[in-house]
Design an enzyme around this catalytic site. Structure first.
Site, short mmCIF file in Angstrom:
data_model
loop_
_atom_site.label_atom_id
_atom_site.label_comp_id
_atom_site.label_asym_id
_atom_site.label_seq_id
_atom_site.Cartn_x
_atom_site.Cartn_y
_atom_site.Cartn_z
CE LYS A 158 33.91 37.09 34.56
NZ LYS A 158 35.28 36.78 35.00
N GLY A 164 29.16 39.82 42.78
CA GLY A 164 28.22 38.89 43.40
C GLY A 164 27.75 37.80 42.44
N GLY A 165 28.60 37.47 41.47
CA GLY A 165 28.27 36.39 40.55
C GLY A 165 27.19 36.75 39.53
CG HIS A 208 37.63 31.35 43.06
ND1 HIS A 208 36.93 32.37 42.45
CD2 HIS A 208 38.27 31.91 44.12
CE1 HIS A 208 37.15 33.50 43.11
NE2 HIS A 208 37.95 33.24 44.13
CG HIS A 235 28.89 32.32 38.75
ND1 HIS A 235 29.73 31.40 38.17
CD2 HIS A 235 27.95 32.59 37.82
CE1 HIS A 235 29.32 31.15 36.94
NE2 HIS A 235 28.23 31.84 36.71
CE LYS A 237 35.02 33.88 46.19
NZ LYS A 237 35.68 35.14 46.56
NE ARG A 292 34.21 43.38 48.22
CZ ARG A 292 34.17 42.06 48.27
NH1 ARG A 292 34.55 41.43 49.37
NH2 ARG A 292 33.76 41.34 47.24
CB VAL A 295 32.70 36.78 53.01
CG1 VAL A 295 32.05 35.72 53.90
CG2 VAL A 295 31.67 37.79 52.55
NE ARG A 338 31.14 32.93 51.65
CZ ARG A 338 31.20 33.95 50.80
NH1 ARG A 338 30.07 34.56 50.45
NH2 ARG A 338 32.33 34.37 50.31
P1 ADP Z 1 31.92 38.41 40.55
O1 ADP Z 1 32.60 39.74 40.58
O2 ADP Z 1 30.49 38.53 40.15
O3 ADP Z 1 32.15 37.60 41.79
P2 ADP Z 1 34.04 36.94 39.16
O4 ADP Z 1 34.71 37.49 37.96
O5 ADP Z 1 34.80 36.99 40.44
O6 ADP Z 1 32.59 37.63 39.31
O7 ADP Z 1 33.61 35.45 38.88
C1 ADP Z 1 32.86 34.71 39.82
C2 ADP Z 1 32.89 33.25 39.47
O8 ADP Z 1 32.39 33.02 38.13
C3 ADP Z 1 34.26 32.60 39.47
O9 ADP Z 1 34.70 32.20 40.75
C4 ADP Z 1 34.00 31.42 38.54
O10 ADP Z 1 33.31 30.39 39.22
C5 ADP Z 1 33.08 31.98 37.48
N1 ADP Z 1 33.85 32.52 36.33
C6 ADP Z 1 34.18 33.80 36.09
N2 ADP Z 1 34.91 33.93 34.96
C7 ADP Z 1 35.07 32.71 34.44
C8 ADP Z 1 35.75 32.16 33.29
N3 ADP Z 1 36.40 32.94 32.42
N4 ADP Z 1 35.70 30.82 33.10
C9 ADP Z 1 35.03 30.01 33.96
N5 ADP Z 1 34.37 30.46 35.06
C10 ADP Z 1 34.38 31.78 35.31
#
Ligand code: ADP
Length: 446
Positions: A158, A164-165, A208, A235, A237, A292, A295, A338
């Site tokens: 990551k 934003g996924g 989540h 990723h 919602k 912040r 949504v 949404r």
């Molecule tokens: P962003 O900041 O891009 O929204 P997030 O860290 O919040 O990224 O992750 C977004 C989504 O990605 C999560 O809701 C989940 O669906 C998936 N995800 C993120 N990390 C993991 C993980 N370690 N294992 C499985 N799915 C993950």
């Protein structure tokens, strides 16, 4: 209290903030790009100032132009909404330097929670459960392979600055990890201006679950319970609900308290969301903190009766949060769909354009947060979300029935929207049973 607030955003959230300002007797100043010149919500503001051309770089994320507009309007505060500049510590700092109150956290608090790597460290210190993974950024391939060997595959790469996924890669083998590491870092550098990446365990069947938190400038923070946002595509919602279906009382209290503790530890004020993944045994692992308003904040507003956007303005003005934790009670169940201008029949391709017919639903327990009206043209330049349909009922079953009823009333023509997808989901047995995981929708759409 502030006399005049500038809203550095557009669309439904700009309108949501105008409404909060009205109820607090604050003047609302909107900014707009040339693509939004005809947007009807601008008429509800006390003043609207054009800040540039359609590309966000020339308008909604152009700090110099936003600050210039705030000075021209003599605004004493700026509300960033979500997206655009909302999570930029440098923007919060510029506001401070210009003596304009940023309605959100300080740059210091954002530094502790906004960056995913820093956030994990703050969380560990506050005894908030995080994912097993690298302790900081990984740059060397060998280091990455060692960490992954320890935590076990699959792992996910990551971007520290991701959002934003975007900027995530799942690796199921050492070979794939070796192959993806450098590319992930380059991609992160190009997309977010920061190439730092880290590794964590990838959870296959997670849900989540996130916790809404509010903090004030006097060291007080409370949580407003959790939301389940497992229904996702890419990723992102699609449906959010509160409370989370079938979460054990004890586990839920523990995670909500942990979230409030984390925010307090960062000396945070304003609204924040602490995001977690929950495994099949209902163990929680923190993902990240969104610094912040989100949504999906309305579902929490409906179950708690608290106006989160007004609260962000009040605490920014220095007021104390008027609630103790024991004042917060959950009533009934709420859900948000949404509504995007996308064609679910054709790979969710964007469907901007003029809306000729717009008949939103109404009746008991229905709330519609949208800037769209009949005659409105959805510009192709921004996010495709044209509104949020939120419903509230006594329990989850009635909430789904109510959502199905509201969706059936909803007419938007001729552009394509995600309404038919939501209608299908309200009838889906797996969704109705509750507790679907984050990959459920992708499997269903295959
Ligand atoms: P962003 O900041 O891009 O929204 P997030 O860290 O919040 O990224 O992750 C977004 C989504 O990605 C999560 O809701 C989940 O669906 C998936 N995800 C993120 N990390 C993991 C993980 N370690 N294992 C499985 N799915 C993950």
């Amino acid at each position: 209290m502030f006399k005049r607030v500038l809203i550095a955003n557009r669309g439904e959230i700009a309108l949501r903030i105008i409404r909060a300002c009205r109820e607090l007797s604050i003047e609302a100043v909107c900014v707009y790009s040339t693509a939004d010149r005809e947007a009807p919500y601008l008429r509800l503001a006390d003043r609207a100032i054009c800040i540039g051309a359609a590309p966000a770089k020339e308008s909604y994320i152009n700090i110099a132009r936003i600050i210039a507009a705030a000075e021209i309007a003599d605004a004493d505060a700026i509300h960033p909404g979500y997206g655009f500049l909302a999570e930029r510590a440098d923007f919060s700092q510029v506001c401070r330097d210009c003596k304009i109150e940023f309605i959100g956290p300080t740059p210091e608090a954002m530094g502790k929670l906004g960056d995913k790597i820093a956030c994990k460290q703050t969380a560990k210190a506050a005894r908030v459960p995080t994912f097993p993974g690298s302790d900081g950024a990984v740059t060397e391939e060998e280091e990455a392979v060692e960490v992954a060997g320890k935590i076990g595959y699959p792992v996910i790469i990551k971007a520290a600055a991701g959002g934003g996924g975007r900027g995530m890669r799942v690796c199921r083998t050492e070979a794939s990890l070796r192959m993806n590491l450098r590319a992930a870092s380059q991609e992160a550098q190009a997309a977010f201006g920061d190439g730092s990446v880290f590794i964590e365990k990838f959870l296959e069947h997670a849900r989540h679950v996130e916790v809404q938190v509010l903090g004030d400038k006097h060291g007080h923070a409370i949580h407003l319970y959790e939301r389940d946002c497992s229904m996702q595509r890419r990723h992102q919602k699609v449906i959010e609900e509160a409370p989370g279906p079938d979460i054990e009382r004890r586990k839920r209290d523990a995670v909500c308290e942990a979230a409030a503790r984390l925010v307090k530890a960062a000396n945070y004020h304003g609204a924040a969301t602490v995001e977690f993944l929950m495994d099949e045994k209902q163990n929680f692992y923190m993902l990240e903190v969104n610094t912040r308003v989100q949504v999906e904040h309305p579902v929490t507003e409906l179950i708690t009766g608290i106006d989160i956007v007004k609260a962000t303005i009040r605490v920014a003005a220095g007021e104390r949060l008027p609630w103790k934790q024991s004042d917060i009670h959950v009533r009934g169940h709420a859900m948000e769909c949404r509504i995007n201008a996308e064609d679910p029949e054709h790979g969710f391709r964007p469907s901007p354009g003029r809306i000729a017919v717009f008949e939103p639903p109404g009746g008991p327990g229905v709330r519609m947060d949208t800037h769209a009206v009949a005659g409105y043209t959805v510009p192709p330049n921004y996010d495709s979300m044209i509104g949020k349909l939120i419903v509230h009922a006594d329990d989850r079953g009635q909430c789904i029935d109510r959502m199905a009823r509201a969706l059936a009333e909803f007419r938007v023509e001729p552009i394509k929207t995600t309404i038919p997808l939501h209608q299908r989901l309200m009838q889906d047995a797996g969704f109705r049973a509750g507790g679907v995981d984050i990959h459920y929708l992708e499997r269903l759409l295959k």
